[in-house]
Design an enzyme around this catalytic site. Structure first.
Site, PDB file in Angstrom:
ATOM      1  N   GLU A  40       0.349   3.389   1.194  1.00  0.00           N
ATOM      2  CA  GLU A  40       1.406   3.033   0.241  1.00  0.00           C
ATOM      3  C   GLU A  40       1.167   3.747  -1.083  1.00  0.00           C
ATOM      4  O   GLU A  40       0.135   3.569  -1.717  1.00  0.00           O
ATOM      5  CB  GLU A  40       1.438   1.523  -0.001  1.00  0.00           C
ATOM      6  CG  GLU A  40       2.481   1.113  -1.040  1.00  0.00           C
ATOM      7  CD  GLU A  40       2.396  -0.348  -1.460  1.00  0.00           C
ATOM      8  OE1 GLU A  40       2.904  -0.677  -2.557  1.00  0.00           O
ATOM      9  OE2 GLU A  40       1.804  -1.154  -0.708  1.00  0.00           O
ATOM     10  N   ARG A  44       4.225   3.885  -9.820  1.00  0.00           N
ATOM     11  CA  ARG A  44       3.703   3.478 -11.119  1.00  0.00           C
ATOM     12  C   ARG A  44       3.328   4.670 -11.989  1.00  0.00           C
ATOM     13  O   ARG A  44       2.862   4.476 -13.121  1.00  0.00           O
ATOM     14  CB  ARG A  44       2.479   2.571 -10.927  1.00  0.00           C
ATOM     15  CG  ARG A  44       2.786   1.291 -10.167  1.00  0.00           C
ATOM     16  CD  ARG A  44       1.545   0.453  -9.965  1.00  0.00           C
ATOM     17  NE  ARG A  44       1.816  -0.682  -9.091  1.00  0.00           N
ATOM     18  CZ  ARG A  44       0.897  -1.535  -8.671  1.00  0.00           C
ATOM     19  NH1 ARG A  44      -0.372  -1.386  -9.069  1.00  0.00           N
ATOM     20  NH2 ARG A  44       1.204  -2.530  -7.868  1.00  0.00           N
ATOM     21  N   LYS A 128       5.331  -9.486   2.141  1.00  0.00           N
ATOM     22  CA  LYS A 128       4.152  -9.218   1.324  1.00  0.00           C
ATOM     23  C   LYS A 128       3.915 -10.422   0.411  1.00  0.00           C
ATOM     24  O   LYS A 128       4.796 -10.774  -0.373  1.00  0.00           O
ATOM     25  CB  LYS A 128       4.389  -7.951   0.494  1.00  0.00           C
ATOM     26  CG  LYS A 128       3.382  -7.699  -0.620  1.00  0.00           C
ATOM     27  CD  LYS A 128       3.811  -6.468  -1.408  1.00  0.00           C
ATOM     28  CE  LYS A 128       2.969  -6.262  -2.652  1.00  0.00           C
ATOM     29  NZ  LYS A 128       3.353  -5.029  -3.375  1.00  0.00           N
TER      30      LYS A 128
END
Length: 208
Positions: A40, A44, A128
């Site tokens: 993943e 950011r 998640k």
């Protein structure tokens, strides 16, 4: 592949925040060599989308997800970059609509029973749990298992090498997300053998 099958490929999904585009390909190669091919990349940093594109071209054996999808426009950017799955820290009707229009499956983030019910109503049954550790992740997951026997989780946020086996032992956990496999100090030092060793160790944490 659906999101359950994608997450089941690795016991630990490396959650990667990459600042330098030049690190993307050697990082992915080190992780795959260590036995973790489901990765993943978080949105950011300004380099994130470029990292996804670079890894998709140079490391085809890796399965690349794009995380920190917080706006519908993020789905379009991830799709253009070649994302094979998406991850959100939470779920809104707008994000659910964007997920329905995307070409990749989504792992949506939840933290409360109400959010689990909402996600299930919107058609998601693999979620998640984020952030996992602060609200008491292990006990939270045990508590959620009875009212939601049809839901599987990938807890992420605050999970360490030491705590990961406890999470993976839970029947409603399919895998865990972790950032300890590619710590900033090893990334900055371009210590690819060190990251490969951490990945190799994490790959041994199979579901029991």
């Amino acid at each position: 592949m659906n999101i359950r099958d994608i997450l089941a490929l690795s016991p630990v999904i490396p959650v990667l925040t990459v600042n330098d585009l030049a690190h993307a390909v050697p990082l992915a190669r080190a992780l795959v060599a260590g036995g973790l091919r489901t990765l993943e990349i978080t949105l950011r940093t300004p380099a994130a989308i470029g990292c996804v594109e670079a890894i998709r071209k140079a490391v085809p054996e890796a399965l690349i997800g794009v995380g920190t999808l917080t706006k519908p426009v993020d789905f379009a950017a991830a799709e253009r970059a070649g994302a094979q799955f998406g991850v959100t820290p939470g779920l809104t009707p707008e994000l659910a609509a964007a997920a329905r229009g995307a070409r990749f499956p989504l792992l949506p983030g939840v933290m409360t029973p109400t959010e689990v019910i909402t996600a299930r109503h919107l058609g998601f049954n693999v979620l998640k749990l984020f952030p996992a550790h602060p609200p008491g992740g292990l006990e939270m997951l045990r508590a959620l298992s009875a009212p939601f026997p049809d839901i599987l989780f990938c807890p992420t946020g605050g999970i360490s090498r030491a705590s990961a086996p406890q999470y993976l032992a839970l029947p409603n956990v399919v895998s865990v997300g972790g950032s300890w496999i590619a710590p900033p100090e090893l990334l900055e030092a371009c210590d690819w053998p060190g990251i490969e060793a951490l990945a190799r160790d994490a790959a041994t944490l199979r579901k029991t």
